[in-house]
Enzyme design. Structure first.
Site, PDB file in Angstrom:
ATOM      1  N   ARG A   1      14.106   0.357  -2.659  1.00 11.08           N
ATOM      2  CA  ARG A   1      12.681   0.062  -2.405  1.00 11.08           C
ATOM      3  C   ARG A   1      11.895  -0.077  -3.703  1.00 11.08           C
ATOM      4  O   ARG A   1      10.809  -0.661  -3.716  1.00 11.08           O
ATOM      5  CB  ARG A   1      12.045   1.157  -1.526  1.00 11.08           C
ATOM      6  N   ASN A   2      12.428   0.460  -4.806  1.00  7.61           N
ATOM      7  CA  ASN A   2      11.739   0.389  -6.093  1.00  7.61           C
ATOM      8  C   ASN A   2      12.345  -0.638  -7.046  1.00  7.61           C
ATOM      9  O   ASN A   2      12.091  -0.604  -8.248  1.00  7.61           O
ATOM     10  CB  ASN A   2      11.703   1.772  -6.749  1.00  7.61           C
TER      11      ASN A   2
ATOM     12  N   VAL B   1      -1.203  -2.512  -4.068  1.00 11.08           N
ATOM     13  CA  VAL B   1      -0.734  -3.565  -4.965  1.00 11.08           C
ATOM     14  C   VAL B   1      -1.292  -4.895  -4.460  1.00 11.08           C
ATOM     15  O   VAL B   1      -1.215  -5.189  -3.266  1.00 11.08           O
ATOM     16  CB  VAL B   1       0.816  -3.625  -5.028  1.00 11.08           C
TER      17      VAL B   1
ATOM     18  N   LYS C   1      -1.725  -3.140  -9.683  1.00 13.88           N
ATOM     19  CA  LYS C   1      -1.658  -1.858  -8.974  1.00 13.88           C
ATOM     20  C   LYS C   1      -2.935  -1.103  -9.273  1.00 13.88           C
ATOM     21  O   LYS C   1      -3.329  -0.991 -10.438  1.00 13.88           O
ATOM     22  CB  LYS C   1      -0.439  -1.083  -9.485  1.00 13.88           C
TER      23      LYS C   1
ATOM     24  N   ASP D   1       8.092   0.723 -10.342  1.00 12.15           N
ATOM     25  CA  ASP D   1       7.584   1.998  -9.866  1.00 12.15           C
ATOM     26  C   ASP D   1       7.965   3.156 -10.781  1.00 12.15           C
ATOM     27  O   ASP D   1       8.901   3.917 -10.515  1.00 12.15           O
ATOM     28  CB  ASP D   1       8.033   2.268  -8.422  1.00 12.15           C
TER      29      ASP D   1
ATOM     30  N   GLY E   1      -2.025   4.346  -3.757  1.00 11.14           N
ATOM     31  CA  GLY E   1      -2.261   3.114  -4.515  1.00 11.14           C
ATOM     32  C   GLY E   1      -2.118   1.861  -3.663  1.00 11.14           C
ATOM     33  O   GLY E   1      -1.609   1.896  -2.549  1.00 11.14           O
TER      34      GLY E   1
ATOM     35  N   ASP F   1      13.218   8.007  -9.419  1.00 13.70           N
ATOM     36  CA  ASP F   1      13.005   7.488  -8.060  1.00 13.70           C
ATOM     37  C   ASP F   1      13.710   6.139  -7.916  1.00 13.70           C
ATOM     38  O   ASP F   1      13.158   5.195  -7.354  1.00 13.70           O
ATOM     39  CB  ASP F   1      11.498   7.362  -7.785  1.00 13.70           C
TER      40      ASP F   1
ATOM     41  N   GLU G   1       0.856  -1.179   0.000  1.00 13.88           N
ATOM     42  CA  GLU G   1       0.000   0.000   0.000  1.00 13.88           C
ATOM     43  C   GLU G   1       0.892   1.229   0.000  1.00 13.88           C
ATOM     44  O   GLU G   1       1.804   1.320   0.829  1.00 13.88           O
ATOM     45  CB  GLU G   1      -0.864  -0.022   1.259  1.00 13.88           C
ATOM     46  N   GLY G   2       0.635   2.140  -0.909  1.00 13.18           N
ATOM     47  CA  GLY G   2       1.391   3.388  -0.913  1.00 13.18           C
ATOM     48  C   GLY G   2       0.500   4.523  -0.462  1.00 13.18           C
ATOM     49  O   GLY G   2      -0.539   4.296   0.145  1.00 13.18           O
TER      50      GLY G   2
END
Ligand code: ACK
Length: 338
Positions: free
Chosen positions: A179-180, A45, A65, A193, A43, A175, A39-40
């Site tokens: 983490r991506n 996933v 997503k 991402d 958004g 970015d 969860e962002g």
């Protein structure tokens, strides 16, 4: 080296069973949502199953997503932008593949290749258990996979290969961070991402919205100071990504606030060499952090230099010698992305 962990994966774009001529739009009823995996800010996933995607037989596990229940028009525009960027990318083994979308009706869904081992930042943090025999925090549990220092260098090679492709398409990721990066079941790294990605032409008109969280610790001085982004600023972020890998997922600029980081970088100061990192790998990092953007190496050069390091120098990170209290993990509660 782990079975299946192969530096040459990064050179083999032809291995992908992808059919770009197949239209992207998918009948929504083909998606069987199984579990929310992330969860962002706006958004979510999900892990899902889909039947007969891209003309392939049988059910396949995918990642989907989508926007949360309540979203703003701006959030929808961002997810649509991410979809558009992914649609321009050809299949590449080190970039997460778009498999389809549901964009004609609400909610907008992006259907992607599923990377079973999750994001690399968490994978690296869990490896602290293996390398340091020390459960540093509640975040870390015994990892499902055991990696060697050589495996970690191969990951950096995978990511440099994906970024080489992205920059060759005149795209900026903006970015790039552990983490991506996702790790699939065969331990192949996949850049993901694309929510912040832009093409170079569009960048001239782009302004960052005021309430957007920024990845300050991964940003080049020209981006921090003047909002200037280029492949050279992606290279800067790659240098920070290298540092993250070497320090098993630590937060860059340990112990510094975001204001101190911006001041430090703009004054020309750089993170010190982690004691367990080889001089050659640190030199590559600091070359990525050259103040003058065009003096930074290209992703093609970075890829070549990492290949040489791997072939000629063997281990570049003596992670078992890392001091377990030298690097901390920043909790994600500030206005910055970390
Ligand atoms: O470590 P994770 O499970 O890997 O947690 C994050 C979360 O969603 C938020 O980004 C996961 N995620 C995102 N895209 C994918 C994907 N294509 N395959 C598997 N997991 C994904 C990510």
């Amino acid at each position: 080296m782990n079975p299946g962990l192969n530096p040459s994966v990064a050179h083999n774009p032809g291995s992908h069973a992808f059919q770009p001529e197949v239209p992207w739009e998918l009948p929504r009823e083909k998606l069987i949502f199984k579990k929310k995996i992330g969860e962002g800010s706006f958004g979510e996933v999900w892990r899902a199953k889909v039947d007969g995607i891209l003309g392939r037989r049988g059910k396949e596990i995918v990642a989907v997503k989508l926007l949360k229940d309540y979203y703003t028009p701006e959030e929808k525009r961002c997810l649509m932008k991410e979809l558009r960027v992914m649609q321009t990318l050809q299949p590449h083994p080190n970039i997460i593949s778009l498999l389809g979308c549901c964009s004609v009706t609400e909610p907008l869904c992006i259907v992607m290749e599923y990377a079973a081992n999750g994001n690399l930042q968490d994978v690296l943090r869990k490896q602290r258990y293996t390398f340091l025999q020390n459960d540093l925090s509640n975040l870390e549990k015994r990892p499902k996979i055991n990696l060697t220092a050589r495996d970690l260098t191969i990951f950096t090679l995978h990511v440099s290969s994906g970024m080489q492709y992205i920059s060759s398409r005149d795209l900026l990721h903006r970015d790039l961070a552990a983490r991506n990066v996702l790790l699939d079941k065969d331990l192949v790294c996949k850049i993901s991402d694309f929510g912040s990605a832009r093409d170079i032409v569009e960048m001239r008109e782009y302004e960052t919205s005021a309430n957007q969280k920024l990845p300050l610790r991964w940003m080049a001085p020209e981006s921090l100071l003047s909002c200037i982004y280029s492949s050279h600023s992606d290279v800067w972020s790659f240098g920070v990504f290298l540092w993250e890998v070497v320090t098993l997922g630590s937060s860059p600029y340990p112990g510094m606030t975001s204001e101190q980081v911006m001041d430090f970088v703009q004054k020309g100061c750089r993170m010190a060499k982690p004691t367990h990192c080889s001089q050659s790998l640190y030199t590559l990092m600091t070359d990525c952090w050259h103040h003058f953007p065009p003096s930074r190496p290209s992703f093609a050069t970075i890829h070549d230099r990492l290949t040489t390091l791997l072939e000629e120098e063997g281990d570049n990170m003596f992670v078992d010698q890392m001091s377990d209290n030298a690097y901390n993990i920043l909790l994600n509660q500030s206005r910055e992305k970390c």
